[in-house]
Design a protein around this motif. Structure first.
Motif, PDB file in Angstrom:
ATOM      1  N   ASP A  44      -8.682   9.405  -5.425  1.00 32.85           N
ATOM      2  CA  ASP A  44      -9.072   9.392  -4.005  1.00 32.85           C
ATOM      3  C   ASP A  44      -8.202   8.442  -3.194  1.00 32.85           C
ATOM      4  OD1 ASP A  44     -11.064  11.225  -4.357  1.00 32.85           O
ATOM      5  OD2 ASP A  44     -12.529   9.696  -4.944  1.00 32.85           O
ATOM      6  N   LYS A  45      -7.891   7.295  -3.802  1.00 35.65           N
ATOM      7  CA  LYS A  45      -7.080   6.294  -3.107  1.00 35.65           C
ATOM      8  C   LYS A  45      -5.693   6.861  -2.795  1.00 35.65           C
ATOM      9  CE  LYS A  45      -5.803   1.553  -3.941  1.00 35.65           C
ATOM     10  NZ  LYS A  45      -5.652   0.668  -5.062  1.00 35.65           N
ATOM     11  N   ARG A  46      -5.173   7.613  -3.737  1.00 38.32           N
ATOM     12  CA  ARG A  46      -3.856   8.217  -3.572  1.00 38.32           C
ATOM     13  C   ARG A  46      -3.844   9.169  -2.364  1.00 38.32           C
ATOM     14  NH1 ARG A  46      -2.973  13.349  -7.347  1.00 38.32           N
ATOM     15  NH2 ARG A  46      -0.895  13.990  -6.758  1.00 38.32           N
ATOM     16  N   ARG A  47      -4.911   9.932  -2.227  1.00 39.46           N
ATOM     17  CA  ARG A  47      -4.986  10.856  -1.091  1.00 39.46           C
ATOM     18  C   ARG A  47      -5.103  10.106   0.233  1.00 39.46           C
ATOM     19  NH1 ARG A  47      -6.109  16.306  -1.514  1.00 39.46           N
ATOM     20  NH2 ARG A  47      -7.630  16.244   0.168  1.00 39.46           N
ATOM     21  N   GLU A  48      -5.813   8.975   0.200  1.00 38.17           N
ATOM     22  CA  GLU A  48      -5.921   8.171   1.436  1.00 38.17           C
ATOM     23  C   GLU A  48      -4.552   7.650   1.870  1.00 38.17           C
ATOM     24  OE1 GLU A  48      -8.869   5.100   0.786  1.00 38.17           O
ATOM     25  OE2 GLU A  48     -10.284   6.677   0.210  1.00 38.17           O
ATOM     26  N   PHE A  49      -3.780   7.176   0.888  1.00 34.83           N
ATOM     27  CA  PHE A  49      -2.422   6.692   1.171  1.00 34.83           C
ATOM     28  C   PHE A  49      -1.570   7.791   1.788  1.00 34.83           C
ATOM     29  CE2 PHE A  49      -2.075   2.867  -1.722  1.00 34.83           C
ATOM     30  CZ  PHE A  49      -1.571   2.047  -0.729  1.00 34.83           C
ATOM     31  N   MET A  50      -1.632   8.957   1.150  1.00 32.41           N
ATOM     32  CA  MET A  50      -0.788  10.076   1.573  1.00 32.41           C
ATOM     33  C   MET A  50      -1.115  10.475   3.007  1.00 32.41           C
ATOM     34  SD  MET A  50      -1.000  12.126  -1.982  1.00 32.41           S
ATOM     35  CE  MET A  50       0.021  13.541  -1.781  1.00 32.41           C
ATOM     36  N   LYS A  51      -2.374  10.387   3.350  1.00 34.91           N
ATOM     37  CA  LYS A  51      -2.807  10.821   4.679  1.00 34.91           C
ATOM     38  C   LYS A  51      -2.165   9.989   5.786  1.00 34.91           C
ATOM     39  CE  LYS A  51      -6.855  12.623   6.806  1.00 34.91           C
ATOM     40  NZ  LYS A  51      -8.270  12.679   6.935  1.00 34.91           N
ATOM     41  N   VAL A  52      -2.005   8.707   5.549  1.00 37.45           N
ATOM     42  CA  VAL A  52      -1.465   7.843   6.613  1.00 37.45           C
ATOM     43  C   VAL A  52       0.030   7.580   6.460  1.00 37.45           C
ATOM     44  CG1 VAL A  52      -3.661   6.719   7.095  1.00 37.45           C
ATOM     45  CG2 VAL A  52      -2.149   5.744   5.351  1.00 37.45           C
ATOM     46  N   SER A  53       0.593   7.934   5.319  1.00 40.65           N
ATOM     47  CA  SER A  53       2.012   7.658   5.083  1.00 40.65           C
ATOM     48  C   SER A  53       2.890   8.534   5.983  1.00 40.65           C
ATOM     49  CB  SER A  53       2.336   7.958   3.619  1.00 40.65           C
ATOM     50  OG  SER A  53       3.714   8.217   3.471  1.00 40.65           O
TER      51      SER A  53
END
Ligand code: NA7
Length: 554
Positions: free
Chosen positions: A245-254
Motif C-alpha cells: 500500500d505504501k508503494r502505491r501511495e508513493f507512486m501516486k504523488v511521485s
C-alpha cells in the motif's frame, strides 16, 4: 461533409458484435481488457504479434532490458496477488523476463480466451447511424463495437530510415524493434549498427562480443549511465510485498509515478566535490534513478544539468582510450532531454580492436549498397545491418491505422496541421475512441505500467458512467483541444525538454509535426483526469440513445 451520416459496412450475420475492442496486448491493453471484462462487457483484444507482450514481444534485441532499478516495480501495481506470486530475478529485468511476467499475468487473470493473436486491425470506421465502430481485420473479419480502445504502444511503429539504396543491401537487415524470435548469429560476420539511442547502446556491446567486426554509425553521441544490473535481493522483494500500500501511495504523488522518494535538493546547493561524490556513488550503483535520486532540478535548470553532463563526459574521457574516438563520443545536448540511455559496457566497447565508430556528423552516409555502407570518406563492407533507428513514436501506430471518425474524416487529415486531443485520451471528431498512452498524455515520461492502469481505470469508469446513464457516445466538445494543447505546452515549458530535437517532439521523423506530445504534469495530469470525470465528463459531448450493448444481448 461533416454532417454527412455514414453507414460504412452492411451489417449481417458475419459481423461479430462487441461492446469494446482493445487493440494491443502490451501492459496497457491487457489491463484495459481485464477491467472491461470485470465489468461484464463483451470485449475482444486484437494483437498482431504471435503472443502477448506488446513492445516486450517485439524488442528481443540482445541487451534489451528495463532501464530503471525496477524489479518488482516495472509491473502492475493493482494486485497484491500478482506481486506475491511472480518471482522477479533481476533488478533491471531483461526483455525475456518481462515477457514471461506478461504471459504469467495473461494466464493468472484468465485473459487469453478474449485475445485474438496474429490479427492486425486494418480499418476502423465510425458508423454515425449505428453509433458504433466498424472494424476490419487483415483476415477479412468484420467487427462492430461500441467502444474502440487503442493500446497500440508508443514505440511500436518502427522507423526505417530513408537512406538511398537501403533496399539494395544483400545481407540481413534487422530493426531492433522487429527482432526475430529465433537466435540471431553474429559470429564471423561484419555487422553495422545505425543508431545510438537506447536500443543501439544496449545492443552494441552484446553484438561486439560475437561479431568478427562491428561498425557503429552514430549521428548524435549520447550520455549513457551504467545499468548496474544484478540479481534482485530476496529482501528487496520481501520489502515490496510488505509495503504494497505504501508503494502505491508513493507512486501516486511521485512526478514520474515511481515508488521511491526523489531528491529535494538542487544540484547547485552542493560544492563540486560533494556533488561529484554523490554522482560517483549513483554511477557505481547504476540505473536511471541517478537522474532523480541525485538532485531535483536536473531537468529544469540548465546550470544544474550541466554538472551531470560534465561528470558523464569526464567518465567517457576516462573509459575510452583512443582520443579521436573520445571526441566523437562526447555528447553536447541537454542531458536527458533525449531518451536517457543505460548500458552494460557501452563506452568500453570502443576500446576493442574490432569495433569502429563512424561519426555521421563529419562523415555522413551517402548510400547503402549490396555490400555495405558508403559514407563520404569511405566504404564499410557489411554482412549484416542492424537498424537501431527508433520509432515514429506515440502517434505512428494510430496514424498507420488511420481511423475514420465523424463525416468520414480520417485521422491523418484531422491531424494534418498538428496533433490535437483532449486529455490525451480522446480526439475531437472520433466518438467512443479512447487512447491509452496517447499523444498529450504522460506516456513515455512516466512509469508506463502504472500510468496505463490509471488511464485504463478512467476509461472503464467512463464507459460505466455512459452505460448507467444510457448514453451512446462520448467525444470531446469542439474547441477543448486548444486549452489542452496549451496545458501540455505549459508543463513542457517548465523544463529543459524544449531545447532539444528528440522523438518526444517529432524531430526524428521527416515531415512529422514539431510538437512536444508528452504531458509532463505527472500527478497533476491524473488529477485533471479525475476532475473531469467528477464533473460528469466536463469538456465532452455525451450523445443520448444508447446503442444496445452486445453483453446485454448475450
Ligand atoms: P531512438 O532513441 O529514437 O534512437 C534512434 C537512434 O537512431 C538515434 O541515435 C538516432 O540519431 C539514430 N537515427 C535515426 N535515424 C537515423 C538516420 N537516418 N541515420 C542515422 N542515424 C539515425 O530509438 P531507440 O530504439 O534507441 O530508443 C527507443 C527506446 O527508448 C525504447 O526502446 C526504450 O528503451 C526507450 P539522432 O539521435 O536522431 O540523431
Amino acid at each position: 461533409m461533416n454532417d454527412l451520416k455514414l453507414r460504412t459496412k452492411p451489417s449481417g450475420s458475419d459481423v461479430q458484435l462487441f461492446d469494446a475492442v482493445v487493440i494491443g496486448a502490451g501492459f496497457a491493453g491487457l489491463y484495459a481488457l481485464y477491467r472491461l471484462r470485470e465489468m461484464g462487457l463483451a470485449v475482444r483484444l486484437y494483437e498482431g504479434a504471435g503472443g502477448v507482450g506488446g513492445t516486450w514481444w517485439w524488442n528481443r534485441y540482445p541487451g534489451a532490458r528495463v532501464d530503471f532499478p525496477s524489479a518488482p516495480y516495472y509491473s502492475y501495481s493493482f494486485s497484491e496477488e500478482l506481486l506475491n506470486e511472480f518471482e522477479w530475478k533481476e533488478r533491471q529485468p531483461s526483455q525475456a523476463e518481462v515477457l514471461s511476467y506478461l504471459d504469467f499475468v495473461a494466464d493468472k487473470l484468465k485473459l487469453r480466451t478474449h485475445i485474438q493473436l496474429e490479427t492486425w486491425i486494418q480499418d476502423a470506421v465510425f458508423d454515425e447511424i449505428a453509433q458504433r465502430w466498424n472494424i476490419e481485420t487483415h483476415l477479412g473479419e468484420h467487427i462492430s463495437t461500441q467502444f474502440l480502445i487503442s493500446a497500440m504502444g508508443t514505440l511500436s511503429e518502427a522507423n526505417k530510415p530513408n537512406i538511398p539504396g537501403i533496399d539494395d543491401f544483400a545481407g540481413e537487415i534487422i530493426h531492433t524493434g522487429r527482432w526475430p524470435a529465433e537466435e540471431v548469429k553474429f559470429a564471423g560476420k561484419r555487422v553495422g549498427v545505425i543508431g545510438t539511442g537506447s536500443s543501439g547502446i544496449q545492443s552494441i556491446p552484446m553484438i561486439a562480443r560475437q561479431a568478427e567486426h562491428l561498425t557503429v554509425f552514430q549521428r548524435t553521441p549520447q550520455y549513457s549511465i551504467p545499468a548496474g544490473n544484478r540479481p534482485v535481493k530476496p529482501e528487496e522483494i520481501a520489502d515490496a510485498r510488505a509495503n504494497f500500500d505504501k508503494r502505491r501511495e508513493f507512486m501516486k504523488v511521485s512526478p514520474l509515478g515511481m515508488p521511491y522518494p526523489m531528491s529535494e535538493r538542487s544540484a547547485l546547493d552542493d560544492s563540486p566535490e560533494v556533488r561529484n561524490a554523490l554522482y560517483e556513488t549513483l554511477w557505481q550503483d547504476g540505473g536511471l534513478h541517478m537522474l532523480f535520486n541525485s538532485y531535483n532540478d536536473l531537468l529544469t535548470n540548465k546550470a544544474a544539468n550541466d554538472t551531470l553532463c560534465e561528470f558523464i563526459r569526464e567518465k567517457i574521457r576516462s573509459i575510452v582510450k583512443d582520443p579521436e574516438t573520445v571526441k566523437k563520443l562526447l555528447p553536447d545536448y541537454i542531458l536527458a532531454t533525449k531518451r536517457q540511455a543505460i548500458d552494460d559496457g557501452y563506452f568500453e566497447t570502443y576500446n576493442e580492436d574490432h569495433v569502429d565508430l563512424v561519426d555521421l556528423r563529419d562523415d555522413p552516409i551517402v548510400k547503402i549498397t549490396a555490400d555495405g555502407i558508403t559514407t563520404k570518406n569511405g566504404e564499410h563492407p557489411l554482412d549484416m545491418l542492424v537498424l537501431a533507428t527508433g520509432y515514429d513514436a506515440i502517434t505512428g501506430k494510430l496514424l498507420r491505422l488511420n481511423p475514420k471518425g465523424r463525416g468520414g474524416l480520417d485521422l491523418a487529415t484531422a491531424w494534418d496541421k498538428r496533433f490535437f486531443t483532449y486529455l490525451g485520451v480522446a480526439i475531437p471528431g472520433f466518438p467512443n475512441l479512447f487512447m491509452v498512452h496517447g499523444p498529450q498524455s504522460p506516456s513515455v515520461l512516466y512509469n508506463m505500467p502504472y500510468g496505463g492502469e490509471m488511464e485504463g481505470d478512467w476509461i472503464r469508469d467512463c464507459i460505466a458512467y455512459l452505460r448507467d446513464n444510457n448514453i451512446a457516445t462520448i467525444e470531446p466538445a469542439p474547441g477543448v483541444d486548444e486549452p489542452w494543447a496549451e496545458n501540455v505546452e505549459e508543463a513542457a515549458k517548465q523544463t529543459l525538454f524544449h531545447g532539444t530535437d528528440s522523438w518526444y517532439s517529432g524531430a526524428n521523423i521527416e515531415g512529422k509535426h514539431r510538437q512536444f506530445i508528452v504531458h509532463l504534469g505527472g500527478p497533476e495530469y491524473f488529477k485533471h483526469l479525475t476532475d473531469v470525470a467528477e464533473k460528469n465528463y466536463e469538456g465532452f459531448v455525451l450523445g443520448k440513445e444508447s446503442a444496445t450493448l452486445a453483453s446485454a444481448k448475450a
